[in-house]
Each structure stands twice: as structure tokens, then as C-alpha cells.
Design an enzyme around this catalytic site. Structure first.
Site, PDB file in Angstrom:
ATOM      1  N   SER A  41     -63.030  38.055  28.272  1.00 56.22           N
ATOM      2  CA  SER A  41     -62.168  37.164  27.475  1.00 56.22           C
ATOM      3  C   SER A  41     -62.897  36.004  26.817  1.00 56.22           C
ATOM      4  CB  SER A  41     -61.041  36.610  28.336  1.00 56.22           C
ATOM      5  OG  SER A  41     -59.991  37.527  28.371  1.00 56.22           O
ATOM      6  N   LYS A  44     -62.836  35.920  23.116  1.00 62.57           N
ATOM      7  CA  LYS A  44     -61.657  35.452  22.376  1.00 62.57           C
ATOM      8  C   LYS A  44     -61.939  34.143  21.642  1.00 62.57           C
ATOM      9  CE  LYS A  44     -58.710  38.033  25.505  1.00 62.57           C
ATOM     10  NZ  LYS A  44     -57.923  38.121  26.712  1.00 62.57           N
ATOM     11  N   TYR A 166     -60.512  45.278  19.971  1.00 67.79           N
ATOM     12  CA  TYR A 166     -60.336  44.354  21.099  1.00 67.79           C
ATOM     13  C   TYR A 166     -61.196  44.791  22.299  1.00 67.79           C
ATOM     14  CZ  TYR A 166     -58.163  42.034  25.070  1.00 67.79           C
ATOM     15  OH  TYR A 166     -57.960  41.323  26.231  1.00 67.79           O
ATOM     16  N   TYR A 217     -56.925  30.963  32.244  1.00 67.34           N
ATOM     17  CA  TYR A 217     -55.794  31.706  32.823  1.00 67.34           C
ATOM     18  C   TYR A 217     -54.696  30.761  33.272  1.00 67.34           C
ATOM     19  CZ  TYR A 217     -59.319  35.311  32.569  1.00 67.34           C
ATOM     20  OH  TYR A 217     -60.290  36.155  32.119  1.00 67.34           O
ATOM     21  N   VAL A 235     -62.910  37.866  32.925  1.00 65.64           N
ATOM     22  CA  VAL A 235     -62.872  38.557  34.215  1.00 65.64           C
ATOM     23  C   VAL A 235     -64.218  39.193  34.582  1.00 65.64           C
ATOM     24  CG1 VAL A 235     -60.372  38.958  34.251  1.00 65.64           C
ATOM     25  CG2 VAL A 235     -61.884  40.684  33.240  1.00 65.64           C
TER      26      VAL A 235
HETATM   27  N1  GLU Z   1     -60.669  43.081  28.617  1.00 62.57           N
HETATM   28  C1  GLU Z   1     -59.880  42.382  29.587  1.00 62.57           C
HETATM   29  C2  GLU Z   1     -58.426  42.753  29.442  1.00 62.57           C
HETATM   30  O1  GLU Z   1     -57.966  42.862  28.358  1.00 62.57           O
HETATM   31  C3  GLU Z   1     -60.092  40.923  29.373  1.00 62.57           C
HETATM   32  C4  GLU Z   1     -59.491  40.168  30.478  1.00 62.57           C
HETATM   33  C5  GLU Z   1     -60.099  38.828  30.641  1.00 62.57           C
HETATM   34  O2  GLU Z   1     -61.319  38.664  30.700  1.00 62.57           O
HETATM   35  O3  GLU Z   1     -59.277  37.912  30.720  1.00 62.57           O
HETATM   36  O4  GLU Z   1     -57.708  42.939  30.379  1.00 62.57           O
END
Ligand code: GLU
Length: 281
Positions: A41, A44, A166, A217, A235
């Protein structure tokens, strides 16, 4: 470990690395700072920066900027709020941002890859096809989020294309040193490594603000309390943190706490801001 993405479950959880990139490009490092890991993530942040750089504030018509108070992959909240994701760092919001980047550029992957390669100085950074495939095969929840977004008219590209882009961006494999350098435009008020501008100072400030409130989060309050910096976690165990006008930090350790943030990474950043007094508060 994020065992819902099978290829992440096999990483050695004992690893720890940290890199601090000052605004003049000097990097201080410790531990496993040159081991590549799955940024997940944290990617992002780069996709949002590129969309804002190309499209200004338009994205906020399609994505809000409030903490979600819910799991990062919640379907329920997206449905209750009629397909407008709470923020760009939960999965639904990131899918909309990736969709927009793909529709503006025609190739979101290429733009994100070019940005992180140029800013970090490593022309070989790439996605890990094994991780991307592994996530694609298990990605039922992200697929459900994308279809729900499409059902509310909040995707411009086909669902399959958005998911592919994504998963690729999440699979980017980078080191702490590379990530700290690649995101330095956020501590330099939008200025790239070569001195040109990626974002206006105002847009860099706003991305940092959304990182502070939504980047870790459902524990952004606890993170702000303990660390006091804008940050984005993934994650894969990485956490990217920004000290405006001073430096960008990346810490990585794969074992995750209950909210999905790296346990050792959080402890390290807590100790770092406590000892240096460099929290933004
Ligand atoms: N690729 C992970 C998902 O979409 C990213 C989750 C993350 O790192 O928050 O679940």
C-alpha cells in the site's frame, strides 16, 4: 504476516531496515536497508501524487479524505456511502486513484515505475510478477470492491484493467533506501530530486495531511499519538514517513501488528521521533 497474499507469508520476519533520506539527498541507513520488499500500500502514495500532479483537485470529487474507521478492504462502508471511498489509501480509494491515473496516462504502471526509478536513482525497480500473480489469484475482495465501484459509476476503465494495474503497483519491489529517496518530493514541498517540481507546495502539504489522518490503516490515531508524522504503511511491513522540510524515512520489518502496521517499524519510528524531537507536533 500478510498471509492472505501467499507469496508474502514466506518472508523472514526477523529482518529490519531503516533509511533516512535528508532533503539534500544524503541517506543514513541501518540494518536490512538494501533488501527489496513488497511495498504494497505504500505505492498508493505515488499513484495519488501522480494523479494530483496531472489532474489537480479533481480526484476529490470521486474519493473523500476522512479516516475510514473500518478495515482497509471494507465492502460495507463503500456500499453504504454509495461508491465514494472514504480516502485514497484504503483499497477502494486506491482503486479509484489507479483508475484515474490509468485513464489520464494510458499506462499507470509505466508512470509509477518511471517516477520511483527516477527519484530513487535505480533504473531497475520493477513489480514482482510472482507477488502480483499471487495477489490476483486471491484478490476476490479487491475484485468485489472494483465491481462495486463500477456499479456506482465510479470507475472509468474496465474493472479487469484497474485490478491488473493495482496489483502490479502493490507488487513493486523496493528497498528502504529507494523508498525514502523516491518519496523525498513530499518532504521537499513537491520538488523532485532534479530540482523540478512534481507537486505544488500546497498539494504536497495536502498529501502529507491525508497520510497523517488516513495512512496507517485503522490505527492512524495511535500512530499520530506515538510517532507524530505523516506516514503510509503497507502489509509488506514497510512504513514511509515524512518530516516536512527535513527528511523522508522508510522503515521495514515484515511482522505486522493487529492493525496491519509493522510492529518493529512503528516502534523504531516512535523511538526516532522521541529521541530527535522531530515529530511535526
Ligand atoms: N495489495 C494489498 C491489498 O490490496 C495491499 C494491502 C496493503 O498493503 O494495505 O490487499
Amino acid at each position: 504476516m500478510a498471509d492472505y497474499i501467499p507469496s508474502l507469508a514466506s518472508v523472514d520476519p526477523q529482518q529490519f531496515g531503516m533509511a533516512v533520506a535528508s532533503n539534500d539527498g544524503e541517506v543514513q541507513v541501518v540494518g536490512d536497508c538494501d533488501v527489496s520488499f513488497s511495498v504494497q500500500s505504500i505505492s498508493k502514495v505515488f499513484s495519488l501524487a501522480l494523479v494530483v500532479a496531472n489532474d489537480g483537485d479533481q480526484i476529490w470529487r470521486r474519493v473523500s479524505r476522512e479516516p475510514s474507521g473500518n478495515p482497509f478492504n471494507s465492502l460495507l462502508q463503500l456500499d453504504q456511502e454509495h461508491g465514494k471511498p472514504r480516502n485514497p489509501f484504503i483499497n477502494a480509494g486506491a482503486l479509484v486513484v489507479t483508475d484515474r491515473l490509468h485513464s489520464i496516462t494510458g499506462d499507470a504502471t509505466a508512470y509509477i515505475r518511471a517516477l520511483v526509478r527516477r527519484e530513487s536513482g535505480n533504473p531497475h525497480i520493477d513489480g514482482d510478477p510472482h507477488v502480483a500473480r499471487s495477489e490476483g489469484q486471491q484478490g476476490h475482495r479487491n475484485a468485489a470492491l472494483a465491481h462495486l465501484l463500477a456499479s456506482y459509476g465510479n470507475l472509468e476503465c474496465p474493472v479487469e484493467a484497474v485490478l491488473e494495474q493495482y496489483f502490479w503497483q502493490c507488487s513493486l519491489s523496493m528497498t528502504c533506501r529507494e523508498l525514502a529517496l523516491a518519496a523525498s518530493f513530499l518532504s521537499r514541498n513537491g520538488i523532485r530530486a532534479d530540482g523540478t517540481r512534481l507537486l505544488s507546495g500546497s498539494h504536497a502539504k495536502r498529501i502529507n495531511a491525508v497520510m497523517l489522518t488516513c495512512g496507517t490503516y485503522d490505527a492512524a490515531g495511535e500512530f499520530a499519538y506515538r510517532v507524530g508524522l505523516p506516514a503510509k504503511s503497507g502489509v509488506g511491513g514497510g512504513i514511509l514517513a515524512v518530516i516536512p522540510d527535513r527528511c523522508t524515512i522508510c522503515v521495514w520489518s515484515p511482522a505486522l501488528g493487529p492493525s496491519g502496521n509493522s510492529t518493529a517499524g512503528l516502534a523504531a519510528l516512535d523511538a526516532f521521533t522521541t529521541r530527535t524531537g522531530w515529530s511535526i507536533f
